[in-house]
Design a protein around this motif. Structure first.
Motif, mmCIF file in Angstrom:
data_model
loop_
_atom_site.group_PDB
_atom_site.id
_atom_site.type_symbol
_atom_site.label_atom_id
_atom_site.label_comp_id
_atom_site.label_asym_id
_atom_site.label_seq_id
_atom_site.Cartn_x
_atom_site.Cartn_y
_atom_site.Cartn_z
ATOM 1 N N SER A 188 21.247 -5.354 -7.225
ATOM 2 C CA SER A 188 19.572 -5.057 -7.502
ATOM 3 C C SER A 188 19.035 -4.824 -6.674
ATOM 4 N N GLY A 189 17.801 -4.353 -6.700
ATOM 5 C CA GLY A 189 16.856 -4.135 -5.604
ATOM 6 C C GLY A 189 16.204 -5.255 -4.960
ATOM 7 N N SER A 190 16.249 -6.271 -5.494
ATOM 8 C CA SER A 190 15.950 -7.750 -5.082
ATOM 9 C C SER A 190 16.838 -8.172 -3.963
ATOM 10 N N SER A 191 18.332 -7.982 -4.422
ATOM 11 C CA SER A 191 19.412 -8.592 -3.530
ATOM 12 C C SER A 191 19.546 -7.533 -2.267
ATOM 13 N N ILE A 208 0.140 -5.250 -3.013
ATOM 14 C CA ILE A 208 0.312 -4.141 -4.095
ATOM 15 C C ILE A 208 1.425 -3.523 -4.285
ATOM 16 N N THR A 209 2.268 -4.247 -5.105
ATOM 17 C CA THR A 209 3.691 -4.036 -5.447
ATOM 18 C C THR A 209 4.037 -4.663 -6.518
ATOM 19 N N ALA A 210 5.430 -4.618 -6.966
ATOM 20 C CA ALA A 210 6.078 -5.240 -8.210
ATOM 21 C C ALA A 210 6.397 -6.626 -7.594
ATOM 22 N N GLU A 211 6.301 -7.621 -8.437
ATOM 23 C CA GLU A 211 6.456 -9.255 -7.664
ATOM 24 C C GLU A 211 7.906 -9.378 -7.002
ATOM 25 N N PRO A 212 9.112 -8.685 -7.293
ATOM 26 C CA PRO A 212 10.216 -9.029 -6.484
ATOM 27 C C PRO A 212 10.130 -8.941 -5.005
ATOM 28 N N THR A 213 9.102 -7.804 -4.536
ATOM 29 C CA THR A 213 9.125 -7.622 -3.220
ATOM 30 C C THR A 213 8.558 -8.864 -2.548
ATOM 31 N N ALA A 217 7.277 -3.487 3.970
ATOM 32 C CA ALA A 217 6.227 -2.186 3.529
ATOM 33 C C ALA A 217 6.828 -1.710 2.462
ATOM 34 N N VAL A 218 6.108 -1.651 1.415
ATOM 35 C CA VAL A 218 6.358 -0.741 0.103
ATOM 36 C C VAL A 218 5.839 0.562 -0.231
ATOM 37 N N ASP A 219 6.432 1.558 -0.513
ATOM 38 C CA ASP A 219 6.180 2.844 -0.795
ATOM 39 C C ASP A 219 5.707 2.959 -2.169
ATOM 40 N N GLN A 238 11.665 -1.380 4.802
ATOM 41 C CA GLN A 238 10.920 -0.213 3.855
ATOM 42 C C GLN A 238 11.468 -0.495 2.346
ATOM 43 N N ASP A 239 10.697 -1.219 1.387
ATOM 44 C CA ASP A 239 10.940 -1.378 0.193
ATOM 45 C C ASP A 239 10.733 0.095 -0.793
ATOM 46 N N SER A 240 11.500 0.768 -0.805
ATOM 47 C CA SER A 240 11.544 2.109 -1.394
ATOM 48 C C SER A 240 11.778 2.241 -2.635
ATOM 49 N N ALA A 241 11.818 1.030 -3.499
ATOM 50 C CA ALA A 241 12.129 0.750 -5.104
ATOM 51 C C ALA A 241 11.536 2.055 -5.759
ATOM 52 N N HIS A 242 10.149 2.422 -5.211
ATOM 53 C CA HIS A 242 9.648 3.222 -5.916
ATOM 54 C C HIS A 242 9.687 4.876 -5.686
ATOM 55 N N ALA A 243 10.329 4.987 -4.473
ATOM 56 C CA ALA A 243 10.228 6.398 -3.620
ATOM 57 C C ALA A 243 11.482 7.008 -3.512
ATOM 58 N N PHE A 290 16.355 0.244 -2.078
ATOM 59 C CA PHE A 290 16.030 1.066 -3.616
ATOM 60 C C PHE A 290 16.578 0.096 -4.516
ATOM 61 N N SER A 291 16.043 0.394 -5.606
ATOM 62 C CA SER A 291 16.492 -0.226 -6.880
ATOM 63 C C SER A 291 16.998 0.503 -7.861
ATOM 64 N N PHE A 292 17.965 0.473 -8.555
ATOM 65 C CA PHE A 292 18.233 1.402 -9.745
ATOM 66 C C PHE A 292 18.087 0.408 -10.799
ATOM 67 N N GLN A 293 17.307 -0.359 -11.021
ATOM 68 C CA GLN A 293 16.765 -0.915 -12.299
ATOM 69 C C GLN A 293 16.464 -0.182 -13.409
ATOM 70 N N ALA A 294 16.311 -0.347 -14.426
ATOM 71 C CA ALA A 294 16.228 0.538 -15.930
ATOM 72 C C ALA A 294 15.250 1.683 -15.768
ATOM 73 N N ILE A 295 14.282 1.332 -14.956
ATOM 74 C CA ILE A 295 13.080 2.249 -15.373
ATOM 75 C C ILE A 295 12.785 3.360 -13.950
ATOM 76 N N LYS A 296 13.670 3.219 -13.003
ATOM 77 C CA LYS A 296 13.316 3.736 -11.755
ATOM 78 C C LYS A 296 13.738 5.335 -11.901
ATOM 79 N N HIS A 297 13.489 6.216 -10.912
ATOM 80 C CA HIS A 297 14.086 7.443 -10.740
ATOM 81 C C HIS A 297 15.370 7.508 -11.462
ATOM 82 N N ASP A 344 21.411 -1.898 -13.731
ATOM 83 C CA ASP A 344 20.811 -2.706 -12.796
ATOM 84 C C ASP A 344 21.764 -2.402 -11.454
ATOM 85 N N GLY A 345 21.070 -2.462 -10.221
ATOM 86 C CA GLY A 345 22.023 -2.025 -9.179
ATOM 87 C C GLY A 345 20.679 -1.868 -7.873
ATOM 88 N N GLY A 346 21.144 -1.873 -6.797
ATOM 89 C CA GLY A 346 20.452 -1.567 -5.686
ATOM 90 C C GLY A 346 21.217 -1.156 -4.403
HETATM 91 C C1 LIG Z 1 8.589 -2.319 -5.216
HETATM 92 C C2 LIG Z 1 9.946 -2.958 -5.807
HETATM 93 N N1 LIG Z 1 10.669 -3.697 -5.321
HETATM 94 C C3 LIG Z 1 11.725 -4.441 -5.514
HETATM 95 C C4 LIG Z 1 12.156 -4.295 -6.765
HETATM 96 C C5 LIG Z 1 13.417 -5.153 -7.335
HETATM 97 O O1 LIG Z 1 14.200 -4.297 -7.666
HETATM 98 P P1 LIG Z 1 15.371 -4.863 -9.014
HETATM 99 O O2 LIG Z 1 14.535 -4.974 -10.060
HETATM 100 O O3 LIG Z 1 16.364 -4.039 -9.091
HETATM 101 O O4 LIG Z 1 15.497 -6.278 -8.500
HETATM 102 C C6 LIG Z 1 11.366 -3.613 -7.680
HETATM 103 C C7 LIG Z 1 11.573 -3.516 -9.281
HETATM 104 O O5 LIG Z 1 11.507 -4.233 -10.098
HETATM 105 C C8 LIG Z 1 10.132 -2.851 -7.362
HETATM 106 O O6 LIG Z 1 9.462 -2.371 -7.961
#
Ligand SMILES: Cc1ncc(COP(=O)(O)O)c(C=O)c1O
Length: 362
Positions: free
Chosen positions: A55-58, A80-85, A126-128, A152-157, A176-183, A188-190
């Motif tokens: 996952s991106g969290s891992s 200003i990000t998703a909570e997992p950051t 730092a999140v993109d 650099q948390d590039s989950a969105h970028a 990077f995150s390869f969770q369900a709704i990413k590019h 699930d993956g990262g």
């Molecule tokens: C900015 C950001 N960082 C980290 C994550 C975590 O990624 P994951 O859901 O793959 O653990 C997400 C996604 O939910 C995200 O949007």
């Protein structure tokens, strides 16, 4: 309704034969398919040290461990990000120190970060946000001058670039995150992209219980805390098929984003984001600042277009109460910030319709 986010799966005819063959191959754990996925990802991304995880969290957690973040340390981050950051930072026992944002992008402001550095600062997260690259030039200076690693948390970028080079190559760690709704999704993956070769080897141990792969368990001696964070051959198969067409997918996001940049410029009641020089966002979401946001969202929804803030500023969660501080730019951004659909599913007709709705006013 035109959705704000959508899962992209390759066509059945392409994906299913490959998935079926791996599912019944007798080897579904982390094996050669994962190696192949990492190699193909490296070719796409340009960094040879790309480590896949579940996952991106891992990926973020691995980066924090490599940066040496422990209980009692401080990590400067953005609300200003998703909570997992940020939940991943608290998982380490470190304290989150909120940096304020740059109103031009909603991304972490380098000057605010500098003002919050102390002897306890071990990393900067730092999140993109929404796909807009951070101020890479300034953060590279900070990483060098203060010797504090940037994660650099590039989950969105995914697929975004700076000076023509894909994200994943500019800091000690990029995730990077390869969770369900990413590019790109692997269900699930990262991925964590690492600059230093030795740290890359260490990351492999952290990913899998601290056990070295390739030698027998009897010869192994675990000397550092590891986790069960590896990707398996099933997710890697999905990733490999996704990578075959990912350039076209990213181009669709970018084409739509550039269209909005032009078509919405100068429209009354809204402000566009102002990206940093030499950076090319990959527009996971198209972010705007609008007057009377609730009315804007209602007008969009009445026209069959999803619009939303999507995320809650993270500093409002009670789990982060100890980090509370004044963040005037976040306060201002929060009043106006909204996203509109921009992904591969938004057709030329859709985006023209979206622009015409906005131009009529709300
Ligand atoms: C900015 C950001 N960082 C980290 C994550 C975590 O990624 P994951 O859901 O793959 O653990 C997400 C996604 O939910 C995200 O949007």
């Amino acid at each position: 309704m035109i959705p704000l986010i959508k899962t992209l799966m390759p066509p059945k005819e392409k994906l299913m034969p490959k998935l079926e063959s791996i599912l019944y191959s007798g080897y579904i754990a982390q094996g050669e398919v994962v190696d192949e996925f990492e190699n193909e990802f490296s070719k796409f991304n340009g960094n040879k040290n790309c480590l896949s995880v579940n996952s991106g969290s891992s990926a973020l957690h691995v980066a924090l461990i490599l940066a040496g973040v422990k209980k009692g340390d401080e990590v400067i981050s953005t609300p200003i990000t998703a909570e997992p950051t940020n939940t991943v930072i608290s998982q380490t026992g470190a304290k989150i120190i909120w940096g304020d944002i740059d109103l031009n992008t909603g991304n972490l402001c380098p000057d605010s970060v500098i003002s919050k550095i102390t002897d306890k600062t071990k990393a900067i997260m730092a999140v993109d946000y929404a796909g807009m690259p951070i101020n890479i030039e300034r953060f590279q200076e900070i990483e060098k001058k203060y010797g504090i690693p940037i994660i650099q948390d590039s989950a969105h970028a995914f697929g975004a670039t700076y000076k023509g080079r894909k994200l994943g190559n500019h800091f000690k760690y990029t995730t990077f995150s390869f969770q369900a709704i990413k590019h790109m999704t692997t269900v699930d993956g990262g991925m964590v992209c690492i600059k230093d070769d030795e740290e890359f080897e260490k990351a492999k141990l952290i990913r899998w219980f601290g056990i070295k792969k390739g030698i027998s368990r009897l010869e192994n001696n675990i000397h550092l805390q590891g986790y069960k964070y590896h990707m398996n051959n099933i997710n890697a198969t999905v990733g490999l098929v996704q990578l075959e067409t990912i350039d076209q997918v990213i181009s669709q996001y970018i084409e739509n984003g550039k269209y909005y940049d032009k078509a919405l410029s100068g429209v009354k009641g809204l402000e566009l984001m102002n990206y940093y020089p030499d950076s090319q966002p990959s527009y996971w979401l198209y972010t705007l600042k609008v007057e009377r946001r609730d009315d804007f969202i209602k007008m969009m929804v009445d026209n069959g277009v999803m619009a939303s803030e999507l995320h809650k500023r993270n500093d409002l969660h009670s789990i982060f109460v100890d980090s509370k501080c004044e963040l005037p730019n976040v306060d201002e951004f929060e009043q106006k910030w909204v996203h509109i659909p921009c992904g591969w599913w938004v057709t030329k007709k859709d985006r023209e319709f979206i622009v015409s709705c906005i131009k009529k006013g709300w």
